[in-house]
Design a protein around this motif. Structure first.
Motif, mmCIF file in Angstrom:
data_model
loop_
_atom_site.group_PDB
_atom_site.id
_atom_site.type_symbol
_atom_site.label_atom_id
_atom_site.label_comp_id
_atom_site.label_asym_id
_atom_site.label_seq_id
_atom_site.Cartn_x
_atom_site.Cartn_y
_atom_site.Cartn_z
ATOM 1 N N GLY A 163 0.781 -1.226 0.000
ATOM 2 C CA GLY A 163 0.000 0.000 0.000
ATOM 3 C C GLY A 163 0.808 1.269 0.000
ATOM 4 O O GLY A 163 0.261 2.355 0.209
ATOM 5 N N ILE A 164 2.133 1.155 -0.255
ATOM 6 C CA ILE A 164 2.967 2.353 -0.359
ATOM 7 C C ILE A 164 3.821 2.270 -1.617
ATOM 8 O O ILE A 164 4.042 1.196 -2.167
ATOM 9 N N ASP A 165 4.286 3.418 -2.062
ATOM 10 C CA ASP A 165 5.284 3.504 -3.128
ATOM 11 C C ASP A 165 6.547 4.110 -2.525
ATOM 12 O O ASP A 165 6.481 5.165 -1.871
ATOM 13 N N ILE A 166 7.658 3.438 -2.714
ATOM 14 C CA ILE A 166 8.931 3.959 -2.210
ATOM 15 C C ILE A 166 9.530 4.880 -3.264
ATOM 16 O O ILE A 166 9.796 4.464 -4.398
ATOM 17 N N LEU A 167 9.723 6.139 -2.889
ATOM 18 C CA LEU A 167 10.260 7.121 -3.832
ATOM 19 C C LEU A 167 11.751 6.921 -4.048
ATOM 20 O O LEU A 167 12.272 7.267 -5.097
ATOM 21 N N GLY A 168 12.417 6.369 -3.060
ATOM 22 C CA GLY A 168 13.859 6.143 -3.163
ATOM 23 C C GLY A 168 14.536 6.462 -1.854
ATOM 24 O O GLY A 168 13.885 6.770 -0.846
#
Length: 262
Positions: free
Chosen positions: A203-208
């Motif tokens: 449920g999350i997106d890792i931006l970096g």
């Protein structure tokens, strides 16, 4: 009885004796690990149990902080623990206090801090210090952990960026819960935590990772608790986690192993 049967009976008896001896020597090892090493531990535990015959019972808690689940709090109240896996400098303090055996300590891996947003949300830029500054100033809410990464962000990083005062009231420390879960349910627009703790969260997106100028790496270490009831088995687990054989699972979890794979 023929010689062949006698040999077969002897071999069977020998195998049974070895099995019984292995079972008699098998121990239950109680572990408390910080979330940063949890994914690697879960991948490695079955192999250790199969190889040694020991069984593992794991619990989770931060390396520091005021929550009852924190490793120092567990040890202070006498919780039976054999091995702790936690932030290296926090483990070092326990060694100084005599709560962890100094000669059992092993540094396992290091992990950088990552940045995440809710899955499907816009992906703001974080590649440079200035881009991250503008992203944070525009965010309605920011969350970070109550362990090593969050302490660094709150006490050092935001001040170095000159935005601590602007974020007052919008940035908060999250006790005893993965920051990624807070972001996933919409409790914070931007979340910071160890990359190894963000990777398993749905449920999350890792931006970096953080920009290199701001990045701080945390070393995770393991050690045997001074009051361990199974000190030899506990030492075997620490050696296993620090071995080159453990390196691929540690790398897959998002951390850099300190023992190079063979």
């Amino acid at each position: 009885m023929t010689p062949a049967l006698t040999r077969r009976h002897a071999l069977a008896a020998g195998a049974a004796t070895l099995l019984l001896a292995r079972r008699a020597a098998a121990a239950e090892i109680r572990i408390v690990s910080s979330g940063g090493f949890a994914a690697a531990y879960k991948a490695l535990a079955p192999g250790f149990e199969k190889e040694t015959g020991h069984s593992l019972a794991a619990g989770w808690g931060p390396s520091m902080g005021q929550t009852p689940q924190a490793v120092p709090a567990r040890l202070a109240r006498g919780e039976p623990i054999d091995v702790v896996i936690m932030v290296g400098y926090a483990l070092g303090k326990l060694v100084e206090e005599g709560k962890v055996l100094a000669d059992s300590r092993a540094d396992l891996a290091r992990s950088g801090i990552g940045v995440a947003v809710r899955a499907g949300a816009p992906h703001p830029r974080i590649g440079t210090v200035e881009e991250l500054r503008q992203t944070l100033l525009a965010a309605k809410s920011v969350a970070y952990s109550d362990s090593a990464s969050g302490v660094y962000i709150e006490r050092e990083m935001l001040k170095r960026m000159g935005i601590a005062e602007q974020l007052a009231g919008r940035a908060r420390m999250i006790p005893a819960e993965p920051v990624g879960e807070v972001v996933a349910r919409g409790g914070a627009e931007i979340g910071f935590q160890q990359l190894s703790e963000l990777k398993p969260i749905h449920g999350i997106d890792i931006l970096g990772p953080l920009p290199s100028e701001l990045q701080q790496y945390t070393v995770f270490s393991a050690g045997v608790v001074a009051t361990s009831r199974e000190p030899e088995a506990a030492r075997a687990l620490v050696r296993y986690l620090a071995s080159p054989e453990a390196a691929p699972a540690i790398l897959e979890s998002g951390m850099e192993p300190l023992a190079k794979p063979r």
